[in-house]
Design a protein around this motif. Structure first.
Motif, mmCIF file in Angstrom:
data_model
loop_
_atom_site.group_PDB
_atom_site.id
_atom_site.type_symbol
_atom_site.label_atom_id
_atom_site.label_comp_id
_atom_site.label_asym_id
_atom_site.label_seq_id
_atom_site.Cartn_x
_atom_site.Cartn_y
_atom_site.Cartn_z
ATOM 1 N N ARG A 174 -2.688 6.177 -2.547
ATOM 2 C CA ARG A 174 -1.694 6.116 -1.340
ATOM 3 C C ARG A 174 -2.029 5.020 -0.449
ATOM 4 O O ARG A 174 -1.355 4.136 0.209
ATOM 5 N N LYS A 175 -3.284 4.833 -0.401
ATOM 6 C CA LYS A 175 -3.999 3.642 0.667
ATOM 7 C C LYS A 175 -3.430 2.329 0.054
ATOM 8 O O LYS A 175 -3.091 1.459 0.767
ATOM 9 N N VAL A 176 -3.681 2.269 -1.482
ATOM 10 C CA VAL A 176 -3.180 0.994 -2.072
ATOM 11 C C VAL A 176 -1.676 0.635 -1.890
ATOM 12 O O VAL A 176 -1.568 -0.331 -1.533
ATOM 13 N N TYR A 177 -0.920 1.572 -1.805
ATOM 14 C CA TYR A 177 0.463 1.626 -1.500
ATOM 15 C C TYR A 177 0.995 1.089 -0.126
ATOM 16 O O TYR A 177 1.608 0.049 0.276
ATOM 17 N N GLU A 178 -0.024 1.860 0.731
ATOM 18 C CA GLU A 178 0.374 1.260 2.206
ATOM 19 C C GLU A 178 -0.298 -0.090 2.382
ATOM 20 O O GLU A 178 0.609 -0.793 3.168
ATOM 21 N N ARG A 179 -1.463 -0.203 1.862
ATOM 22 C CA ARG A 179 -1.850 -1.768 2.259
ATOM 23 C C ARG A 179 -0.960 -2.819 1.269
ATOM 24 O O ARG A 179 -0.800 -3.742 1.861
ATOM 25 N N SER A 180 -0.418 -2.471 0.229
ATOM 26 C CA SER A 180 0.779 -3.326 -0.315
ATOM 27 C C SER A 180 1.984 -3.800 0.518
ATOM 28 O O SER A 180 2.213 -4.722 0.609
ATOM 29 N N VAL A 181 2.187 -2.458 1.181
ATOM 30 C CA VAL A 181 3.576 -2.713 2.261
ATOM 31 C C VAL A 181 2.998 -3.508 3.231
ATOM 32 O O VAL A 181 3.991 -4.332 3.739
ATOM 33 N N ALA B 177 5.756 12.679 -6.807
ATOM 34 C CA ALA B 177 4.929 13.569 -7.770
ATOM 35 C C ALA B 177 3.932 14.421 -7.095
ATOM 36 O O ALA B 177 3.214 15.381 -7.477
ATOM 37 N N GLN B 178 3.405 14.080 -5.830
ATOM 38 C CA GLN B 178 2.545 14.834 -5.108
ATOM 39 C C GLN B 178 3.061 15.820 -4.367
ATOM 40 O O GLN B 178 2.771 16.463 -3.234
ATOM 41 N N LYS B 179 4.656 16.024 -4.388
ATOM 42 C CA LYS B 179 5.401 17.084 -3.766
ATOM 43 C C LYS B 179 5.652 16.731 -2.253
ATOM 44 O O LYS B 179 5.833 17.660 -1.510
ATOM 45 N N GLU C 207 9.211 14.892 2.237
ATOM 46 C CA GLU C 207 9.407 14.551 3.519
ATOM 47 C C GLU C 207 9.033 12.906 3.767
ATOM 48 O O GLU C 207 9.648 11.812 4.079
ATOM 49 N N ARG C 208 7.885 12.785 2.944
ATOM 50 C CA ARG C 208 7.025 11.247 2.832
ATOM 51 C C ARG C 208 8.207 10.409 2.153
ATOM 52 O O ARG C 208 8.390 9.265 2.389
ATOM 53 N N VAL C 209 8.620 10.955 0.865
ATOM 54 C CA VAL C 209 9.521 10.379 0.146
ATOM 55 C C VAL C 209 10.945 9.903 0.843
ATOM 56 O O VAL C 209 11.439 8.671 0.816
#
Length: 772
Positions: A208-215, A237-239, A242-244
């Motif tokens: 998740r941190k990698v995704y946030e860093r990429s954004v 996939a992590q259910k 709301e975040r989705v």
């Protein structure tokens, strides 16, 4: 040579012989040394001849390798590298030879020299690392990879290094390699691979941190839909639904519509799987809203896009959002003050006012919208009656009668229009304010006195109110106007009004007054039908009398179709109400349909050919036109000529040979003392020769009766063949015109009666030619 059964010859096959030297057999060491010497001498000669051809070197080295002469082969490769040290094949063959010979240190030395000289050749690095890994030298392989990564190679090299570390369960080292990799190759797919690497090994927080860093790394300038789709799928996939949803909405607000097709698709699929109906509708609405935002941003004056956008937000958004969109739309005022540019724009104001009144139920704000729109329109150049009427009707719905009248009065004062006056009159009629309607009609007629519809409506109002004299006076004023747009409708309404009031005398007078102005056939027919509709003993006589007067009046009418229409209507009348004698009399008046030709002229004055048309010849006109009588006489003369020619042919067959040898000129006896009449009776088949124009001859022609002269002219033309071509017609017309001009010049001293008779004869000749 053999032959086949069919008799064809064929060439027999020739045995193939391989042109190859026989294999040399070596029996002792001396022969072997001699063979080696000859081969080495041949290779050296080839190398000496073509030193730069590396294939000669490689063949030489491989031959020495086949004899297990590794030292000699190594020497040949070294000599070849001195010639061309940048040849990749040479290095590869050299290293492969050392590896085959299990000379590991020599092979390491060669690979080390190769990657030092040619560090951008990935094949050397792959071969080198593969060799070290196969030998179990993990540290040496890692060291080779580290040396390779210093040169920042392509993505596949980094993946090879990462896979190497993963094969030995070195996840942390693989993570450190990914950290360097995404900085060297900062692409979305590499960040996604990094995040999936963390997710695959169970490090969800790291992923998740990698995704946030990429954004954060790409920001809003280089945002990509694939990154957000992958991020959303990870959270799904992590259910974390709301975040989705937040990720999708965040992406949709920042990515242009044309680049977010996949994003919309996956967002819709997500809502269908995990959302409710409201969520699905929000997805669709947000997609369409985004599309409309792009359209109005590209062209703010695209009012159709604004209409669609407003219709969308009215259904789903709150009033404040709708008002914001309306305010944005009406701010785009057309740049040109022409009505055709404002026609679509003004409906934004109308829809805005209707939304405030019907949906929000805010009368005060609706009044402000109407007032602002009226202040914006340049009424001195043009106006819109629709918005004035809608404003007045709104005030009526709010039970503000004085306000509605004030609005309409302002409209008529600023920009009087037919639609505004009609709407104001209808408003007062609904309120049953007839005095106000009369005043409005008077104002209306002062504004447009030529409008027949207004006169008719005003008279109908007075008729409904029972004031017949006032209605009649209005009609009288109307028909007395010098200019009317539809006078026939006005007269018809006046006549219908008198018929409805059963004032038949007034109706009859109206018809007579109308016939003084126009002799239109429909007026005569309507007049006759009116007399027929009145109950009375003499109604048929009066109707028949009107038909007769109409027929007499239309004899001079150029429109023969209208005259034919009158006679057909009269014939129908006699068929229904008349006797056989009256019917027969009308049938005799019906015209004869004749086909004629006329010459056409183009716009530039050139000849456009001939046109056939149908004309009507009425018996009454035929009796007054001698040309038609002349035509009948010409036909009779033609038949008589044919009969005489047949008789002459019979006589010629009975003549003696001496008479047959004589020419017609010798047989014919000419007497110049004979009068033209006697010559005509003597030889009707031969036309008399034309005498040269002179004053005496012209006076004689002028003195002849008008019936004689056309007969002579007709006989002159009938003896010649009939004209079939356009040039012959032109010559006849030119000759006739020249004759008429010469006769008119020669008879300048004649009396006025003689000139008129000559003109009549010329016109008769031309008309007869046209009919023929």
């Amino acid at each position: 040579m053999a032959s086949t059964a069919a008799g064809k010859q064929r060439i027999p096959k020739v045995a193939k012989v391989k042109n190859k030297a026989p294999a040399e057999k070596i029996t002792d060491e001396e022969e072997l040394n001699d063979y080696k010497l000859r081969k080495r001498k041949g290779f050296e000669d080839n190398i000496r001849k073509n030193r730069t051809v590396i294939s000669n070197w490689i063949k030489y080295a491989q031959w020495e390798e086949s004899l297990k002469e590794v030292q000699r082969a190594r020497s040949i490769y070294e000599r070849a590298l001195d010639v061309d040290h940048r040849n990749i094949t040479l290095w590869l063959k050299y290293a492969e030879m050392e590896m085959k010979s299990r000379q590991v240190n020599h092979a390491r030395n060669i690979w080390d020299r190769a990657i030092t000289i040619l560090p951008r050749v990935n094949q050397f690095w792959y071969k080198y690392t593969y060799m070290e890994e196969m030998l179990g030298n993990v540290a040496g392989c890692r060291q080779a990879f580290e040396r390779w990564m210093e040169w920042e190679p392509d993505e596949q090299a980094w993946h090879s290094f990462i896979n190497f570390e993963l094969r030995y369960k070195e996840v942390d080292k693989g993570r450190s390699i990914y950290e360097r990799f995404v900085l060297v190759h900062p692409e979305v797919k590499n960040w996604i691979k990094y995040a999936r690497f963390e997710e695959k090994h169970g490090y969800i927080a790291h992923s998740r941190k990698v995704y946030e860093r990429s954004v954060d790394f790409f920001g809003e300038d280089y945002v990509n839909e694939h990154l957000f789709v992958a991020f959303a799928k990870f959270e799904e996939a992590q259910k974390e639904f709301e975040r989705v949803r937040v990720i999708y909405k965040y992406a949709l607000d920042r990515i242009p519509k044309q680049q977010a097709q996949e994003l919309f698709k996956f967002y819709t699929m997500f809502e269908k799987k995990f959302g409710d109906r409201r969520g699905i509708e929000d997805v669709i609405v947000s997609k369409r809203r985004f599309q409309y935002e792009e359209e109005v941003k590209a062209n703010p004056h695209n009012y159709d896009a604004w209409f669609d956008y407003l219709r969308l937000v009215e259904n789903d958004a709150d009033p404040d959002t709708v008002r914001e969109v309306y305010e944005r739309s009406i701010a785009n005022i057309p740049p040109i003050q022409e009505k055709r540019h404002w026609k679509r724009y003004i409906y934004l104001w109308i829809n805005y006012a209707l939304y405030e009144e019907l949906e929000v139920k805010d009368p005060e704000r609706t009044r402000q919208v109407y007032q602002a729109s009226l202040d914006l329109i340049p009424h001195k150049k043009f106006t819109f009656a629709k918005i004035w009427l809608l404003y007045a009707q709104f005030e009526m719905r709010q039970k503000n009668l004085q306000g509605a009248r004030k609005v309409m009065g302002t409209a008529i004062g600023k920009c009087p229009k037919n639609k505004l006056l009609k709407g104001y009159i209808e408003l007062e009629l609904q309120l049953r304010e007839f005095d106000r309607c009369r005043k409005l009609y008077e104002k209306y007629l002062e504004f447009t006195p030529e409008n027949c519809t207004t006169w008719i409506k005003f008279s109908e109002l007075e008729t409904i109110l029972g004031d017949v004299e006032r209605a009649r006076a209005i009609f009288e004023l109307a028909i007395g106007q010098p200019r009317l747009d539809m006078p026939e409708v006005l007269w018809k309404s006046y006549i219908d009004f008198e018929i409805e009031q059963e004032e038949f005398g007034n109706t009859r007078n109206l018809y007579k007054r109308l016939l003084q102005r126009t002799q239109h056939v429909k007026v005569w027919i309507s007049f006759a039908k009116f007399e027929l509709s009145i109950d009375g003993s003499d109604r048929l006589q009066k109707s028949r009398q009107i038909f007769e007067e109409a027929n007499k009046g239309m004899r001079s009418c150029e429109e023969k179709e209208e005259r034919l229409m009158l006679l057909e209507s009269w014939s129908d009348f006699e068929k229904d109400f008349g006797s056989d004698s009256s019917m027969e009399r009308v049938q005799k008046l019906l015209p004869e349909k004749v086909k004629k030709r006329r010459k056409l002229t183009a716009e530039d004055g050139s000849d456009a050919g001939w046109e056939e048309y149908y004309d009507y010849i009425f018996p009454e006109d035929a009796a007054n036109q001698p040309n038609l009588k002349l035509l009948a006489m010409a036909k009779m003369w033609k038949r008589k000529q044919v009969v005489e020619e047949e008789d002459e042919e019979d006589e010629d067959a009975d003549k003696s040979p001496e008479e047959a040898d004589k020419s017609p000129e010798e047989m014919e006896v000419k007497s110049p003392e004979k009068s033209p009449k006697e010559m005509e009776e003597k030889s009707p088949e031969r036309p008399p020769k034309e005498a040269p124009p002179s004053s005496s001859s012209s006076s004689d022609e002028a003195a002849d009766p008008p019936e004689k002269q056309p007969e002579n002219n007709d006989s002159d033309r009938k003896t010649e063949p009939e004209p079939k071509k356009k040039d012959e017609d032109d010559r006849d017309e030119s000759s006739s015109s020249s004759e008429s001009s010469s006769s008119s010049e020669s008879s300048s001293s004649s009396s006025d009666d003689e000139e008129e008779e000559g003109k009549k004869e010329t016109s008769k000749d031309e008309e007869k030619e046209e009919i023929l």
